[in-house]
Design a protein around this motif. Structure first.
Motif, PDB file in Angstrom:
ATOM      1  N   MET A   1       0.828  -1.200   0.000  1.00 52.98           N
ATOM      2  CA  MET A   1       0.000   0.000   0.000  1.00 52.98           C
ATOM      3  C   MET A   1       0.869   1.259   0.000  1.00 52.98           C
ATOM      4  SD  MET A   1      -2.826  -1.461   2.716  1.00 52.98           S
ATOM      5  CE  MET A   1      -3.482   0.096   3.244  1.00 52.98           C
ATOM      6  N   ALA A   2       1.942   1.253   0.783  1.00 47.99           N
ATOM      7  CA  ALA A   2       2.837   2.420   0.844  1.00 47.99           C
ATOM      8  C   ALA A   2       3.449   2.690  -0.531  1.00 47.99           C
ATOM      9  CB  ALA A   2       3.929   2.206   1.891  1.00 47.99           C
ATOM     10  N   VAL A   3       3.919   1.642  -1.193  1.00 42.96           N
ATOM     11  CA  VAL A   3       4.484   1.796  -2.538  1.00 42.96           C
ATOM     12  C   VAL A   3       3.399   2.288  -3.499  1.00 42.96           C
ATOM     13  CG1 VAL A   3       5.515   0.565  -4.489  1.00 42.96           C
ATOM     14  CG2 VAL A   3       6.297   0.096  -2.157  1.00 42.96           C
ATOM     15  N   GLY A   4       2.206   1.711  -3.409  1.00 45.69           N
ATOM     16  CA  GLY A   4       1.105   2.132  -4.264  1.00 45.69           C
ATOM     17  C   GLY A   4       0.729   3.587  -4.063  1.00 45.69           C
ATOM     18  N   LEU A   5       0.745   4.038  -2.819  1.00 46.78           N
ATOM     19  CA  LEU A   5       0.423   5.440  -2.553  1.00 46.78           C
ATOM     20  C   LEU A   5       1.481   6.379  -3.124  1.00 46.78           C
ATOM     21  CD1 LEU A   5      -1.014   5.098   1.052  1.00 46.78           C
ATOM     22  CD2 LEU A   5      -2.253   5.904  -0.974  1.00 46.78           C
ATOM     23  N   VAL A   6       2.744   5.983  -3.057  1.00 46.80           N
ATOM     24  CA  VAL A   6       3.807   6.807  -3.651  1.00 46.80           C
ATOM     25  C   VAL A   6       3.621   6.886  -5.164  1.00 46.80           C
ATOM     26  CG1 VAL A   6       6.301   6.918  -4.107  1.00 46.80           C
ATOM     27  CG2 VAL A   6       5.484   6.425  -1.797  1.00 46.80           C
ATOM     28  N   VAL A   7       3.361   5.743  -5.796  1.00 45.87           N
ATOM     29  CA  VAL A   7       3.123   5.723  -7.246  1.00 45.87           C
ATOM     30  C   VAL A   7       1.886   6.550  -7.584  1.00 45.87           C
ATOM     31  CG1 VAL A   7       2.501   4.239  -9.208  1.00 45.87           C
ATOM     32  CG2 VAL A   7       4.284   3.507  -7.606  1.00 45.87           C
ATOM     33  N   GLY A   8       0.824   6.369  -6.814  1.00 45.32           N
ATOM     34  CA  GLY A   8      -0.406   7.120  -7.042  1.00 45.32           C
ATOM     35  C   GLY A   8      -0.222   8.614  -6.870  1.00 45.32           C
ATOM     36  N   LEU A   9       0.505   9.015  -5.827  1.00 45.86           N
ATOM     37  CA  LEU A   9       0.767  10.444  -5.628  1.00 45.86           C
ATOM     38  C   LEU A   9       1.571  11.023  -6.784  1.00 45.86           C
ATOM     39  CD1 LEU A   9       1.593  10.873  -1.825  1.00 45.86           C
ATOM     40  CD2 LEU A   9      -0.216  12.011  -3.107  1.00 45.86           C
ATOM     41  N   ALA A  10       2.607  10.316  -7.197  1.00 41.87           N
ATOM     42  CA  ALA A  10       3.452  10.814  -8.293  1.00 41.87           C
ATOM     43  C   ALA A  10       2.640  10.952  -9.581  1.00 41.87           C
ATOM     44  CB  ALA A  10       4.638   9.875  -8.509  1.00 41.87           C
ATOM     45  N   TYR A  11       1.865   9.927  -9.900  1.00 38.26           N
ATOM     46  CA  TYR A  11       1.070   9.977 -11.134  1.00 38.26           C
ATOM     47  C   TYR A  11      -0.004  11.062 -11.043  1.00 38.26           C
ATOM     48  CZ  TYR A  11      -2.242   8.962 -14.768  1.00 38.26           C
ATOM     49  OH  TYR A  11      -3.086   9.101 -15.832  1.00 38.26           O
ATOM     50  N   ASN A  12      -0.722  11.127  -9.926  1.00 42.16           N
ATOM     51  CA  ASN A  12      -1.800  12.109  -9.802  1.00 42.16           C
ATOM     52  C   ASN A  12      -1.269  13.540  -9.760  1.00 42.16           C
ATOM     53  OD1 ASN A  12      -4.058  10.416  -9.922  1.00 42.16           O
ATOM     54  ND2 ASN A  12      -3.815   9.858  -7.782  1.00 42.16           N
TER      55      ASN A  12
END
Length: 142
Positions: free
Chosen positions: A46-57
């Motif tokens: 989840m932490a990795v996903g949130l970092v990816v999601g924040l960067a993309y968004n």
């Protein structure tokens, strides 16, 4: 770049599905399994996903801001803004609880922490799933 976006999209959608399913059914495994071990692994994903999601968004919002002419708000402009701020909010809640969990453990009588986890585990799959779908659509358009 298209392949990287599709890989990120698959990762975000996979994490979203895993969290949603495990959050829904983990109560069934309390007697047979230490569910906190599964949550520990999911927390890292989840932490990795949130970092990816924040960067993309963030990048998507920046692109939409550069295209915004002031004539009216488009659906994509609104989506980019909502996705970024929801992802940021969920990240803050997640990090607060995760760091507290790593520092002091999970106390069964800490109702505030349990409520925050429930909010995170409900909203994170929705936001990461939607972000993954947007990444996939972006990759298809480029």
């Amino acid at each position: 770049m298209t392949g990287l976006k599709r890989l990120g999209a698959v990762y975000l959608i996979g994490v979203a599905v895993a969290v949603a399913v495990w959050f829904s059914i983990n109560i069934l495994f309390l007697d047979n399994l230490d569910v906190s071990d599964v949550w520990f692994v999911l927390d890292i994903l989840m932490a990795v996903g949130l970092v990816v999601g924040l960067a993309y968004n963030f990048d998507r919002k920046r692109r939409m801001d550069s295209q915004y002419s002031g004539d009216g708000i488009t659906r994509r402009y609104l989506e980019a803004n909502v996705a970024l701020y929801l992802t940021a909010g969920i990240t803050i809640l997640f990090l607060h609880n995760w760091i507290a969990f790593l520092k002091v453990g999970l106390e069964s009588n800490n109702h505030q922490a349990w409520v925050i986890w429930a909010v995170v585990d409900t909203l994170l799959p929705l936001v990461l799933g939607a972000t993954g779908c947007a990444m996939w659509r972006d990759a298809a358009e480029s």
